[in-house]
Every structure is written in structure tokens, then in C-alpha cells.
Design a protein around this motif. Structure first.
Motif, PDB file in Angstrom:
ATOM      1  N   LYS A   1       0.672  -1.083  -0.003  1.00 25.02           N
ATOM      2  CA  LYS A   1       0.107  -0.093   0.147  1.00 25.02           C
ATOM      3  C   LYS A   1       0.781   1.316   0.094  1.00 25.02           C
ATOM      4  CE  LYS A   1      -3.833  -1.820   2.847  1.00 25.02           C
ATOM      5  NZ  LYS A   1      -3.873  -2.003   4.122  1.00 25.02           N
ATOM      6  N   ARG A   2       1.904   1.134   0.583  1.00 16.24           N
ATOM      7  CA  ARG A   2       2.990   2.714   1.170  1.00 16.24           C
ATOM      8  C   ARG A   2       3.933   2.699   0.352  1.00 16.24           C
ATOM      9  NH1 ARG A   2      -1.460   4.902   3.207  1.00 16.24           N
ATOM     10  NH2 ARG A   2      -2.219   3.896   4.807  1.00 16.24           N
ATOM     11  N   ALA A   3       4.473   1.580  -0.592  1.00 22.60           N
ATOM     12  CA  ALA A   3       5.835   1.799  -1.238  1.00 22.60           C
ATOM     13  C   ALA A   3       5.885   3.351  -1.772  1.00 22.60           C
ATOM     14  CB  ALA A   3       6.087   0.602  -2.142  1.00 22.60           C
ATOM     15  N   ARG A   4       7.244   3.964  -1.666  1.00 22.05           N
ATOM     16  CA  ARG A   4       7.307   4.951  -2.274  1.00 22.05           C
ATOM     17  C   ARG A   4       7.494   4.753  -3.689  1.00 22.05           C
ATOM     18  NH1 ARG A   4      12.803   7.092   0.603  1.00 22.05           N
ATOM     19  NH2 ARG A   4      13.214   4.586   0.618  1.00 22.05           N
ATOM     20  N   LYS A   5       7.107   5.709  -4.557  1.00 19.90           N
ATOM     21  CA  LYS A   5       7.057   5.419  -6.153  1.00 19.90           C
ATOM     22  C   LYS A   5       8.616   6.171  -6.348  1.00 19.90           C
ATOM     23  CE  LYS A   5       2.255   5.528  -7.381  1.00 19.90           C
ATOM     24  NZ  LYS A   5       1.904   4.583  -6.300  1.00 19.90           N
TER      25      LYS A   5
ATOM     26  N   MET B   1      21.645  -4.658   4.610  1.00 23.92           N
ATOM     27  CA  MET B   1      21.882  -3.953   6.099  1.00 23.92           C
ATOM     28  C   MET B   1      22.234  -2.808   6.023  1.00 23.92           C
ATOM     29  SD  MET B   1      23.122  -6.024   9.192  1.00 23.92           S
ATOM     30  CE  MET B   1      24.099  -7.417   8.621  1.00 23.92           C
ATOM     31  N   ASP B   2      21.621  -1.908   5.762  1.00 24.99           N
ATOM     32  CA  ASP B   2      22.235  -0.586   5.544  1.00 24.99           C
ATOM     33  C   ASP B   2      21.966   0.090   6.972  1.00 24.99           C
ATOM     34  OD1 ASP B   2      19.786   0.183   5.470  1.00 24.99           O
ATOM     35  OD2 ASP B   2      19.648   1.644   3.755  1.00 24.99           O
ATOM     36  N   GLY B   3      22.450   1.398   7.346  1.00 23.99           N
ATOM     37  CA  GLY B   3      22.307   1.998   8.525  1.00 23.99           C
ATOM     38  C   GLY B   3      20.958   2.143   8.789  1.00 23.99           C
ATOM     39  N   ASN B   4      19.912   2.510   8.187  1.00 25.37           N
ATOM     40  CA  ASN B   4      18.563   2.489   8.286  1.00 25.37           C
ATOM     41  C   ASN B   4      17.998   1.340   9.034  1.00 25.37           C
ATOM     42  OD1 ASN B   4      18.217   5.184   7.414  1.00 25.37           O
ATOM     43  ND2 ASN B   4      17.274   4.835   5.505  1.00 25.37           N
ATOM     44  N   ILE B   5      18.335   0.234   8.225  1.00 28.77           N
ATOM     45  CA  ILE B   5      17.726  -1.324   8.490  1.00 28.77           C
ATOM     46  C   ILE B   5      18.351  -1.598   9.958  1.00 28.77           C
ATOM     47  CG2 ILE B   5      17.651  -3.591   7.851  1.00 28.77           C
ATOM     48  CD1 ILE B   5      17.117  -2.517   4.947  1.00 28.77           C
ATOM     49  N   LYS B   6      19.831  -1.482  10.157  1.00 33.00           N
ATOM     50  CA  LYS B   6      20.356  -1.774  11.307  1.00 33.00           C
ATOM     51  C   LYS B   6      19.727  -0.968  12.877  1.00 33.00           C
ATOM     52  CE  LYS B   6      24.813  -1.994   9.420  1.00 33.00           C
ATOM     53  NZ  LYS B   6      25.976  -1.281   9.148  1.00 33.00           N
ATOM     54  N   ARG B   7      19.410   0.635  12.507  1.00 36.37           N
ATOM     55  CA  ARG B   7      18.639   1.086  13.364  1.00 36.37           C
ATOM     56  C   ARG B   7      17.207   0.500  13.579  1.00 36.37           C
ATOM     57  NH1 ARG B   7      18.538   5.689  10.893  1.00 36.37           N
ATOM     58  NH2 ARG B   7      16.472   5.671   9.957  1.00 36.37           N
ATOM     59  N   ILE B   8      16.496   0.119  12.512  1.00 37.63           N
ATOM     60  CA  ILE B   8      15.041  -0.368  12.953  1.00 37.63           C
ATOM     61  C   ILE B   8      15.270  -1.674  13.729  1.00 37.63           C
ATOM     62  CG2 ILE B   8      12.963  -1.493  11.850  1.00 37.63           C
ATOM     63  CD1 ILE B   8      13.560   0.159   9.392  1.00 37.63           C
TER      64      ILE B   8
ATOM     65  N   PRO C   1      11.852 -11.371  -1.193  1.00 35.86           N
ATOM     66  CA  PRO C   1      13.007 -10.823  -0.516  1.00 35.86           C
ATOM     67  C   PRO C   1      13.258  -9.414  -1.002  1.00 35.86           C
ATOM     68  CG  PRO C   1      13.830 -12.114  -2.219  1.00 35.86           C
ATOM     69  CD  PRO C   1      12.480 -12.276  -2.309  1.00 35.86           C
ATOM     70  N   GLY C   2      12.959  -8.771  -2.145  1.00 40.77           N
ATOM     71  CA  GLY C   2      13.249  -7.551  -2.673  1.00 40.77           C
ATOM     72  C   GLY C   2      12.127  -6.714  -1.973  1.00 40.77           C
ATOM     73  N   ASP C   3      10.979  -7.075  -1.939  1.00 38.25           N
ATOM     74  CA  ASP C   3       9.944  -6.167  -1.292  1.00 38.25           C
ATOM     75  C   ASP C   3      10.051  -6.005   0.278  1.00 38.25           C
ATOM     76  OD1 ASP C   3       9.015  -5.917  -3.692  1.00 38.25           O
ATOM     77  OD2 ASP C   3       6.959  -7.152  -3.154  1.00 38.25           O
ATOM     78  N   PHE C   4      10.787  -7.267   0.623  1.00 41.08           N
ATOM     79  CA  PHE C   4      11.034  -7.179   2.057  1.00 41.08           C
ATOM     80  C   PHE C   4      12.022  -6.153   2.483  1.00 41.08           C
ATOM     81  CE2 PHE C   4      13.824  -8.550   5.710  1.00 41.08           C
ATOM     82  CZ  PHE C   4      12.844  -8.868   6.574  1.00 41.08           C
ATOM     83  N   ASN C   5      13.227  -6.149   1.703  1.00 37.49           N
ATOM     84  CA  ASN C   5      14.124  -5.153   2.066  1.00 37.49           C
ATOM     85  C   ASN C   5      13.781  -3.778   1.701  1.00 37.49           C
ATOM     86  OD1 ASN C   5      16.304  -7.015   2.847  1.00 37.49           O
ATOM     87  ND2 ASN C   5      17.033  -7.433   0.659  1.00 37.49           N
ATOM     88  N   GLN C   6      13.120  -3.774   0.410  1.00 39.51           N
ATOM     89  CA  GLN C   6      12.629  -2.238   0.260  1.00 39.51           C
ATOM     90  C   GLN C   6      11.622  -1.809   1.315  1.00 39.51           C
ATOM     91  OE1 GLN C   6      12.934  -1.366  -4.450  1.00 39.51           O
ATOM     92  NE2 GLN C   6      11.912  -3.492  -4.061  1.00 39.51           N
ATOM     93  N   ALA C   7      11.063  -2.737   1.763  1.00 32.70           N
ATOM     94  CA  ALA C   7       9.996  -2.235   2.885  1.00 32.70           C
ATOM     95  C   ALA C   7      10.609  -1.562   3.903  1.00 32.70           C
ATOM     96  CB  ALA C   7       8.913  -3.228   3.200  1.00 32.70           C
ATOM     97  N   LEU C   8      11.669  -2.367   4.500  1.00 28.80           N
ATOM     98  CA  LEU C   8      12.647  -1.585   5.520  1.00 28.80           C
ATOM     99  C   LEU C   8      13.225  -0.614   4.966  1.00 28.80           C
ATOM    100  CD1 LEU C   8      13.928  -5.160   7.063  1.00 28.80           C
ATOM    101  CD2 LEU C   8      12.147  -3.522   8.160  1.00 28.80           C
ATOM    102  N   MET C   9      13.711  -0.326   3.852  1.00 31.70           N
ATOM    103  CA  MET C   9      14.479   0.870   3.590  1.00 31.70           C
ATOM    104  C   MET C   9      13.561   1.942   3.470  1.00 31.70           C
ATOM    105  SD  MET C   9      16.315  -0.487   0.015  1.00 31.70           S
ATOM    106  CE  MET C   9      17.277  -2.093   0.005  1.00 31.70           C
ATOM    107  N   ASP C  10      12.218   1.681   3.198  1.00 27.40           N
ATOM    108  CA  ASP C  10      11.311   2.948   3.151  1.00 27.40           C
ATOM    109  C   ASP C  10      10.557   3.208   4.677  1.00 27.40           C
ATOM    110  OD1 ASP C  10      11.300   2.772   0.424  1.00 27.40           O
ATOM    111  OD2 ASP C  10       9.086   2.451   0.218  1.00 27.40           O
ATOM    112  N   ILE C  11      10.681   2.223   5.452  1.00 28.39           N
ATOM    113  CA  ILE C  11      10.278   2.522   7.004  1.00 28.39           C
ATOM    114  C   ILE C  11      11.421   3.463   7.603  1.00 28.39           C
ATOM    115  CG2 ILE C  11      10.044   1.393   9.236  1.00 28.39           C
ATOM    116  CD1 ILE C  11       8.152  -0.482   7.901  1.00 28.39           C
TER     117      ILE C  11
END
Ligand code: SF4
Length: 354
Positions: A14-18, A134-141, A172-182
Motif C-alpha cells: 500500500k505504501r511503497a514510495r514511488k 543491512m544499511d544504517g536505516n535497517i540496522k537502526r530499525i 525478498p526484494g519487497d522485504f528489503n525495500q519495505a524496511l528501507m522505506d520505513i
């Protein structure tokens, strides 16, 4: 699939960034976006990404381009090793893999500039490989979800294990991108928007009302500050520019010759010494045009620019990769570091000594 994964994927639908690189399955474009996004905000990347694809619509075009052309297009985006490595990796893909981005993660990981994050991001998004990014954003989450009581750099294995346990094998791509967006829009470093977060019920930090305590801060060394001086050397109607050696910080970019000031050295003497050491030319530093301040990630500089009168000597590549005499109007054809470009508006357009 864990409940957390299901919630994450539902939210993402629903919320993925375009974003422009999400409108393609082309692994070259996905790879390019991930290279550009390292250490750089999405809004900054978009115009660069679009300009790049206009000029280099295929990986083959990147492989054929010169390093100067690539760096010119990258000018201002920073971390120039990314661009140099990407070009070399594209050349390797053309020479060794018939121009196709390798599907095998192990092979892909051998390409120049492909580290663990790029490997996981590209392979999961382009080829649906179950590799957590695993980037900085995902490590923070994850540090917040699990309330990890050490800085992220010290708890990489529990973070990795958590992601590996939860990554969706089918998406797996959507999983990673969801975390990137969050990470980019909700679980912000300061003031996370927990009430909007699809993971709030799974988040220990939120449940204990401690989101602002996590992640535990990394120990930071103070950022060094340097003083430098550069010479804008005029001879007739031409200016002297030199090219930095290819490897290393700002490698391959053009600049006005100069360097760091030694303890107790004046900016004028620094310029005269540096120009001689770098390009073998003797100059007289006549007039300061101003001091530029610029902050890089790991240090900051104040850099004084000097108008220099050429005295003698033919330029040589003593401590640079190349040199050129160019007219003022040609400055824009070359890729310069941002600190050098800040000097451009302060310069006279013609030789001030004639
Ligand atoms: Fe981050 Fe808050 Fe979501 Fe926890 S609930 S992951 S702290 S935004």
C-alpha cells in the motif's frame, strides 16, 4: 512467513514510495540506483539517476565511457569511488559475462565496488535472492525492534540473524525495500513516527516507550579540520588544472593544484610549495580570492584560493595523474570537487596579470 514479514509486505503493497528505479526489472538500472543511493538521499539521487540513464541507457554504454565522462556526470554526488568502480564493474560484465549482470550472488560479489549491502539489495530486488540488506536505516530499525543494548556495529550478527529469519523467500526484494522505506520515512533517527509504523506491536523499544534510546550511539572520533590552499595559476589566457590520482579520496577529479598547509606555514607559501611539488611549476601567489569552507563526511576543510602568476617550468605529473592548461570557459567541462567549484564564482574570467 512470520507475522512481522506479513505485516511488512502488506504495508509495502500500500505504501511503497514511488521511485524511478522501482518501475523497472532491469538489473543494470536497479544496480545503478543502489550504487547512487549509498550514503546519499533519495531526493538527491533522482535527478542524477535520470540524467545518467539518458546518457547511458545500457550497461554497455557505461563500459565504453571514459572515466572523465563518468565523473563529470557524477559531479556533486560525492564518494566518487562509487562511479569509478561502477564503470569498471560494467566493463567486467561486458568482457566476462556477455553484458549480463551475474545472477549468481557469488559471482556478482566479485565485481568492483560490490560490497555486502549492494550485493543483497541488487540480488534480492532484481533476482529475488533471499539476501537481507543491512544499511544504517535497517540496522537502526532492528536495534529498536530488539532493543539491542550495544551500538549497531557491535551487534551485526544478531541483526543479520533476525533479518535472515524474517526475510520473505518469495519476495525478498519487497522485504528489503519495505524496511528501507520505513527507515527513510517512519523509523527516523530522531522522533520516530511509531504510531504510523506497521511494526509497532513487534517493536520492543516502542512497547517499552524507549524508541528514543535506541540504537545505542556509536563512539565517534572528533571530525578533523584541515586548512588548505590552492593556486589558480594563469599563463596567457589559460589556467592550470591538475587531475587527482585515480585511487583514493576524490580520485580522478580535476582541481586547482594545492594542498594542506603545514604547521606555521602561510597560505601563500603553501600554494607556492604545493604547486611546485604537484606539477613542477614555479608560481608567485599574488592575491587571495577568498576562503571556502566545506564539510566532508570524515573531515572538514577551509581552503584559501590564490591567484598565481606563472613564473617558470613545464607542468609535469609529479604528484598528480595529469594536468592541462584550459580557458576559464572550459572549467565546466571537467569534474571538480565541490570545494573547488565553490571558488569558481570568485575568480576573474581573464588573466588578472595581463
Ligand atoms: Fe521504529 Fe517506532 Fe516502528 Fe519501533 S515502532 S520500528 S521505533 S518506528
Amino acid at each position: 512467513m512470520t507475522t512481522l514479514t506479513r505485516k511488512l509486505l502488506q504495508w509495502y503493497r500500500k505504501r511503497a514510495r514511488k521511485l524511478p528505479w522501482r518501475e523497472t526489472n532491469d538489473p543494470y538500472r536497479i544496480w545503478l540506483s543502489e550504487v547512487m543511493l549509498q550514503q546519499t538521499q533519495v531526493d538527491t539521487v533522482i535527478p542524477y539517476y535520470e540524467r545518467w540513464l539518458k546518457k547511458y541507457p545500457t550497461l554497455q554504454k557505461v563500459a565504453q565511457a571514459s572515466e572523465d565522462e563518468i565523473l563529470k556526470l557524477w559531479e556533486g554526488l560525492g564518494y566518487y569511488a562509487r562511479a569509478r568502480n561502477f564503470r569498471k564493474a560494467c566493463q567486467e560484465v561486458v568482457e566476462r559475462y556477455q553484458g549480463k549482470v551475474p545472477l549468481d550472488p557469488q559471482v556478482f560479489s566479485t565485481l568492483k565496488g560490490v560490497g555486502p549491502y549492494t550485493l543483497a539489495a541488487v540480488q534480492s530486488i532484481a533476482f529475488q535472492k533471499s539476501l537481507p540488506a543491512m544499511d544504517g536505516n535497517i540496522k537502526r530499525i532492528v536495534s529498536r525492534l530488539l532493543r539491542l543494548d550495544e551500538p549497531p556495529s557491535k551487534v551485526l550478527s544478531p541483526i543479520g540473524a533476525f533479518l535472515q529469519k524474517n526475510i520473505s523467500p518469495k519476495q525478498p526484494g519487497d522485504f528489503n525495500q519495505a524496511l528501507m522505506d520505513i527507515g527513510a520515512t517512519i523509523c527516523l533517527p530522531k522522533n520516530p513516527k511509531c504510531l504510523l509504523c506497521p511494526l509497532s506491536l513487534d517493536c520492543e523499544a516502542f512497547q517499552f516507550k524507549q524508541a528514543h534510546f535506541y540504537p545505542i550511539a556509536e563512539e565517534k572520533n572528533p571530525r578533523p579540520h584541515y586548512r588548505a590552499a590552492v593556486g589558480v595559476v594563469w599563463k596567457g589566457d589559460k589556467l592550470l588544472i591538475s587531475k587527482r590520482k585515480s585511487e583514493g579520496f576524490l580520485g580522478g577529479l580535476w582541481e586547482f593544484p594545492g594542498g594542506k598547509m603545514k604547521m606555521g606555514e602561510s597560505a601563500k607559501l603553501c600554494v607556492e610549495r604545493e604547486v611546485k611539488e604537484e606539477v613542477g611549476v614555479e608560481v608567485e601567489a599574488v592575491k587571495s580570492v577568498g576562503v571556502i569552507e566545506h564539510a566532508y563526511t570524515h573531515f572538514s576543510i577551509e581552503m584559501e584560493g590564490f591567484l598565481c602568476r606563472y613564473l617558470k617550468g613545464k607542468p609535469q605529473t609529479l604528484d598528480c595523474a595529469d594536468w592541462k592548461w584550459i580557458s576559464f570557459s572550459e572549467l565546466k567541462k571537467f569534474a571538480f570537487p565541490t570545494a573547488n567549484r565553490k571558488l569558481f564564482p570568485l575568480l576573474p574570467k581573464t588573466n588578472p596579470f595581463e
